[in-house]
Design a protein around this motif. Structure first.
Motif, mmCIF file in Angstrom:
data_model
loop_
_atom_site.group_PDB
_atom_site.id
_atom_site.type_symbol
_atom_site.label_atom_id
_atom_site.label_comp_id
_atom_site.label_asym_id
_atom_site.label_seq_id
_atom_site.Cartn_x
_atom_site.Cartn_y
_atom_site.Cartn_z
ATOM 1 N N SER A 179 72.988 77.322 47.264
ATOM 2 C CA SER A 179 74.408 77.710 47.103
ATOM 3 C C SER A 179 74.841 78.322 45.973
ATOM 4 O O SER A 179 74.197 78.641 45.053
ATOM 5 N N GLY A 180 76.193 78.245 45.824
ATOM 6 C CA GLY A 180 76.674 78.623 44.454
ATOM 7 C C GLY A 180 76.906 80.319 44.494
ATOM 8 O O GLY A 180 76.572 80.894 45.290
ATOM 9 N N PRO A 181 77.716 80.703 43.303
ATOM 10 C CA PRO A 181 78.145 82.170 43.202
ATOM 11 C C PRO A 181 76.784 82.967 43.044
ATOM 12 O O PRO A 181 76.070 82.822 42.229
ATOM 13 N N ARG A 182 76.775 83.912 43.939
ATOM 14 C CA ARG A 182 75.645 84.735 43.962
ATOM 15 C C ARG A 182 75.434 85.639 42.746
ATOM 16 O O ARG A 182 74.280 85.831 42.103
ATOM 17 N N LEU A 183 76.505 85.843 42.019
ATOM 18 C CA LEU A 183 76.653 86.394 40.668
ATOM 19 C C LEU A 183 75.531 85.641 39.556
ATOM 20 O O LEU A 183 74.925 86.251 38.994
ATOM 21 N N LEU A 184 75.710 84.249 39.766
ATOM 22 C CA LEU A 184 75.031 83.724 38.888
ATOM 23 C C LEU A 184 73.432 83.243 39.436
ATOM 24 O O LEU A 184 72.618 83.017 38.542
ATOM 25 N N THR A 185 73.418 82.850 40.749
ATOM 26 C CA THR A 185 72.247 82.388 41.500
ATOM 27 C C THR A 185 71.458 83.526 41.727
ATOM 28 O O THR A 185 69.926 83.202 41.854
ATOM 29 N N LEU B 151 72.760 86.196 36.931
ATOM 30 C CA LEU B 151 73.348 86.439 35.381
ATOM 31 C C LEU B 151 72.667 85.087 34.776
ATOM 32 O O LEU B 151 71.861 85.104 33.733
ATOM 33 N N LEU B 152 72.239 84.001 35.343
ATOM 34 C CA LEU B 152 71.339 82.838 34.877
ATOM 35 C C LEU B 152 69.944 83.588 34.558
ATOM 36 O O LEU B 152 69.400 83.046 33.787
ATOM 37 N N GLY B 153 69.399 84.093 35.666
ATOM 38 C CA GLY B 153 68.034 84.485 35.477
ATOM 39 C C GLY B 153 67.970 85.553 34.350
ATOM 40 O O GLY B 153 67.248 85.406 33.513
ATOM 41 N N VAL B 154 69.040 86.144 34.256
ATOM 42 C CA VAL B 154 69.153 87.393 32.890
ATOM 43 C C VAL B 154 69.151 86.550 31.632
ATOM 44 O O VAL B 154 68.572 86.871 30.736
ATOM 45 N N GLY B 155 69.838 85.629 31.784
ATOM 46 C CA GLY B 155 70.092 84.509 30.628
ATOM 47 C C GLY B 155 68.514 84.039 30.133
ATOM 48 O O GLY B 155 68.122 83.938 29.162
ATOM 49 N N ALA B 156 67.888 83.782 31.300
ATOM 50 C CA ALA B 156 66.555 83.181 31.187
ATOM 51 C C ALA B 156 65.648 84.118 30.584
ATOM 52 O O ALA B 156 64.516 84.097 29.743
ATOM 53 N N MET B 157 65.668 85.368 31.091
ATOM 54 C CA MET B 157 64.880 86.605 30.379
ATOM 55 C C MET B 157 65.212 86.776 29.039
ATOM 56 O O MET B 157 64.204 87.246 28.307
ATOM 57 N N ALA B 158 66.574 86.779 28.529
ATOM 58 C CA ALA B 158 66.788 86.734 27.194
ATOM 59 C C ALA B 158 66.138 85.608 26.314
ATOM 60 O O ALA B 158 65.585 85.888 25.360
ATOM 61 N N LEU C 167 60.352 78.636 31.847
ATOM 62 C CA LEU C 167 61.486 79.473 32.250
ATOM 63 C C LEU C 167 62.024 78.964 33.625
ATOM 64 O O LEU C 167 63.274 78.881 33.943
ATOM 65 N N MET C 168 61.154 79.148 34.542
ATOM 66 C CA MET C 168 61.621 79.170 36.022
ATOM 67 C C MET C 168 61.844 77.456 36.196
ATOM 68 O O MET C 168 63.100 77.183 36.945
ATOM 69 N N THR C 169 61.113 76.738 35.812
ATOM 70 C CA THR C 169 61.528 75.190 35.755
ATOM 71 C C THR C 169 63.125 75.010 35.178
ATOM 72 O O THR C 169 63.798 74.376 36.052
ATOM 73 N N LEU C 170 63.396 75.500 33.948
ATOM 74 C CA LEU C 170 64.692 75.512 33.338
ATOM 75 C C LEU C 170 65.788 76.018 34.159
ATOM 76 O O LEU C 170 66.743 75.164 34.481
ATOM 77 N N LEU C 171 65.423 77.177 35.019
ATOM 78 C CA LEU C 171 66.637 77.513 35.769
ATOM 79 C C LEU C 171 66.649 76.729 37.034
ATOM 80 O O LEU C 171 67.863 76.320 37.420
ATOM 81 N N PHE C 172 65.542 76.049 37.690
ATOM 82 C CA PHE C 172 65.953 75.395 38.765
ATOM 83 C C PHE C 172 66.504 74.179 38.447
ATOM 84 O O PHE C 172 67.347 73.543 39.011
ATOM 85 N N LEU C 173 66.312 73.444 37.262
ATOM 86 C CA LEU C 173 66.955 72.157 36.693
ATOM 87 C C LEU C 173 68.601 72.655 36.644
ATOM 88 O O LEU C 173 69.176 71.589 36.939
ATOM 89 N N VAL C 174 68.741 73.697 36.132
ATOM 90 C CA VAL C 174 70.391 74.092 35.849
ATOM 91 C C VAL C 174 71.029 74.292 37.433
ATOM 92 O O VAL C 174 71.932 73.913 37.418
#
Length: 338
Positions: A269-275, A285-292, A116-123
């Protein structure tokens, strides 16, 4: 229902669930006070001795592990004391049966957290929100520091899961099952334990309302592994590698905290809401998506392992020492209607 009945369960010969949790808090506080008085200056002396003998990197790593071990030891010991003498449980009933199936589930949890964390890093990398600025930092003493991180995250994964899921969720579910039924009790207990888990991280550096809510969601993900298997194997494994890969491998903050060593050094960088910004990916929110996604993966794993999706009876039905009806978790099979 009289005052005694509100506090004492005659059928189980032990205090009610709420009082059991209160007694755990009292035991933990007493142990914490005693430990702090006895070990207040000891860690400083140990660090000085280690630095003189093995260098700064080894001293830093060892001090971090010892500090977490002290906290984890207090929490674990108080939980086991309360569990044995107040809850009247067997040690295995905290989700640590430690048989072949337990280790198989733990291996799945370890792989899931890393994946899951690798997927987030790649995104993040594909979106241009993370830039790799170096590798293997700090160079001096990296191996020792990284091993220290492994030790820290292993200890954190074990004692936080023991407390939040093994003790709190279980007691809440047992206390509520007679009022709202099995599914309602487990749902409410999962929410309660996850709220406590989220609030425990609310004072971390760079914490926000969103980060606290996200940690609550992480608590639900971790609880799914316990509720569906009756063991802490999946949540412990997932908890360990989620943190280790987030900080020690990919260089992100872990719940707002820097880890001091990482395989990859990054600028985000990037939007804090997502990252998640300075708190780390789990607060976005991407992290929350990874949790789902992780919760869905746990459900699929549990279905593959048992043939059905069902609440494990060990979560709501206690196997009490010196009395009570036992739940044989090794031979349990879901009912056809579940």
């Amino acid at each position: 229902m009289g005052p005694r009945t509100l506090l004492w369960n005659d059928a189980e010969r032990r205090p009610r669930a709420l009082l059991r949790v209160v007694l755990l808090v009292v035991v933990t506080a007493l142990l914490a006070i005693g430990t702090s008085l006895g070990a207040g200056g000891a860690l400083g002396g140990v660090r000085t001795a280690l630095e003189a003998a093995f260098g700064e990197a080894a001293a830093t790593a060892a001090s971090a592990v010892l500090g977490v071990a002290l906290t984890g030891g207090v929490v674990s010991l108080s939980t086991l004391i309360a569990g044995r003498y107040v809850d009247r449980r067997h040690l295995r009933d905290f989700g640590f049966r430690l048989d072949r199936d337990w280790w198989l589930d733990c291996g799945f949890g370890l792989a899931l957290g890393a994946g899951l964390m690798t997927l987030l890093f790649l995104v993040y990398l594909a979106a241009g929100w993370v830039r790799i600025t170096g590798t293997v930092q700090p160079r001096a003493g990296f191996a020792v520091r990284f091993l220290g991180l492994v030790g820290v995250f292993l200890l954190v994964g074990v004692y936080e899961e023991l407390l939040a899921r093994g003790y709190l969720l279980t007691n809440a579910a047992e206390g509520l099952v007679g009022w709202v039924g099995e599914r309602g009790a487990v749902a409410a207990a999962t929410l309660v334990s996850s709220l406590v888990f989220g609030l425990a991280h609310a004072t971390n550096p760079n914490a926000t309302t969103l980060s606290t809510v996200a940690i609550v969601v992480a608590g639900v993900m971790l609880a799914a592994g316990y509720v569906l298997t009756g063991e802490l194997a999946v949540p412990v494994g997932l908890h360990v590698t989620w943190n280790l890969f987030q900080g020690g491998v990919y260089g992100f903050p872990v719940s707002g905290l820097g880890v001091g060593a990482s395989v990859v050094v990054v600028e985000t960088s990037g939007p804090r809401l997502l990252t998640g910004g300075a708190f780390g990916p789990e607060a976005g929110l991407l992290g929350v998506g990874a949790m789902a996604l992780g919760t869905a993966a746990i459900a699929l794993w549990a279905r593959w392992r048992t043939g059905a999706l069902a609440i494990h009876p060990a979560v709501t039905t206690p196997d009490l020492r010196a009395g009570g009806e036992a739940v044989d978790a090794e031979r349990w099979e879901p009912r056809p209607d579940e």
